[in-house]
Design a protein around this motif. Sequence first.
Motif, PDB file in Angstrom:
ATOM      1  N   SER A 169       0.880  -1.575  -0.406  1.00 27.46           N
ATOM      2  CA  SER A 169      -0.412  -0.253  -0.307  1.00 27.46           C
ATOM      3  C   SER A 169       0.692   1.343  -0.052  1.00 27.46           C
ATOM      4  O   SER A 169       1.786   1.609   0.786  1.00 27.46           O
ATOM      5  N   GLY A 217       1.366   5.298  -0.246  1.00 32.14           N
ATOM      6  CA  GLY A 217       0.939   6.636   0.352  1.00 32.14           C
ATOM      7  C   GLY A 217       1.352   7.206  -0.186  1.00 32.14           C
ATOM      8  O   GLY A 217       2.750   7.739  -0.374  1.00 32.14           O
ATOM      9  N   ALA A 220      -2.002   9.115   3.706  1.00 35.11           N
ATOM     10  CA  ALA A 220      -2.716   8.870   2.017  1.00 35.11           C
ATOM     11  C   ALA A 220      -2.184   7.317   2.559  1.00 35.11           C
ATOM     12  O   ALA A 220      -2.875   6.240   1.313  1.00 35.11           O
ATOM     13  N   MET A 221      -1.612   6.974   2.070  1.00 33.52           N
ATOM     14  CA  MET A 221      -0.840   5.088   2.447  1.00 33.52           C
ATOM     15  C   MET A 221      -1.723   4.241   3.113  1.00 33.52           C
ATOM     16  O   MET A 221      -2.283   3.451   2.948  1.00 33.52           O
ATOM     17  N   GLU A 245      -5.053   5.561   4.172  1.00 29.80           N
ATOM     18  CA  GLU A 245      -6.177   5.742   3.214  1.00 29.80           C
ATOM     19  C   GLU A 245      -6.322   4.496   2.272  1.00 29.80           C
ATOM     20  O   GLU A 245      -6.499   3.185   2.051  1.00 29.80           O
ATOM     21  N   ARG A 299      -2.412   5.864  -3.188  1.00 34.86           N
ATOM     22  CA  ARG A 299      -3.553   6.652  -2.829  1.00 34.86           C
ATOM     23  C   ARG A 299      -2.930   8.301  -3.335  1.00 34.86           C
ATOM     24  O   ARG A 299      -1.676   8.523  -1.999  1.00 34.86           O
ATOM     25  N   TYR A 344      -2.592  12.172  -1.592  1.00 37.30           N
ATOM     26  CA  TYR A 344      -2.411  13.019  -0.066  1.00 37.30           C
ATOM     27  C   TYR A 344      -3.785  14.097  -0.950  1.00 37.30           C
ATOM     28  O   TYR A 344      -3.810  14.198  -1.521  1.00 37.30           O
ATOM     29  N   THR A 354      -8.245  13.161   3.223  1.00 32.01           N
ATOM     30  CA  THR A 354      -7.468  12.002   3.520  1.00 32.01           C
ATOM     31  C   THR A 354      -7.263  12.721   4.990  1.00 32.01           C
ATOM     32  O   THR A 354      -7.829  11.833   6.387  1.00 32.01           O
TER      33      THR A 354
END
Length: 321
Positions: free
Chosen positions: A121, A123, A144-145, A147, A157, A159, A163
């Motif tokens: 994952s 971000g 963001a990661m 998310e 993802r 930012y 977020t």
Amino acid sequence: VLTELPNRSLCVQRLQAGLEQAARTGEQLAVLFIDLDRFKAINDTLGHHIGDGLLRSVAARLVQSVREGDTVSRLGGDEFVIVMRQVEGAQQVLRVVQERLIPLIRQSHPVEAHELSVSCSVGIAVYPEDGVDLDELMRRADAAMYEAKTAGRDMARLYSLETDRRVQARQAMEQSLRRALERREFALHYQPRMSARTSLPTGLEALLRWRHPSLGEVLPGEFIPIAEEAGLIRAIGAWVLDQACAQWAAWRASGAGGGLAGLPVSVNLSAAQLADPLLVPDIAALLARHGMPARCLELEITESQLMDNAGVAQGQLAALK
């Protein structure tokens, strides 16, 4: 030492130098937070030496996925950070991650006699759009990661202002969850299982609900993942099991319950509960305390929980049986 990548200290130095240069030249810079998905399961089942081999392989793939001048570092555990200088914007970085970085990590990793599959994952936060100082950019790339993780893993993802709002809402919910048990905000609802042939109930499923003081009724899909990540699920799961058994005993004692007395009650088990070595003795004690025959308690377990750690699950299921 393990991956031969820069550590946190050198990562921060290079990011600070990059930010200072970007401030002078007006260039854009990207910070990528990368976390491997379900790495712990590989470590737990195959051993730390295999996990270390996987980390070395992932490190090499990350270096391969970016330009020579970019910094790939390992913060610790299975967390990596990439600093990309002189980028053309968030969308260009996202394309690199989606078309090169994530596919490279997805490819199988040969480690000793194993062919390991893992995903990550990611971000992304970009200077100056998402922040102008080091701590802000690191925090926002991390958010963001997170998310990307909560959206299903194996993805990237960017930012956004949303977020931060979602992260703050999640943190607030986690804090409320920590007090929900002592404040008696949980309740069980019972959904009957009906026979299509006789139209009579054949059992009941205990469904957990949370009566939040300001949000109202919160459904399990919203708060169970947070409870699992925050390490609260064992305490909540134990409460659910106890309440379900107590309700079964109350129905039997009253002889009422609209024909519900004596019907089996089913309860959902989380992966954390299934891995708990105290699960079996705790359930045995519960059944004894409430005078409930074992056949009247059904435990519902998803296939993914069984496969996450098949060895432990097999032992637990045999003991429960």
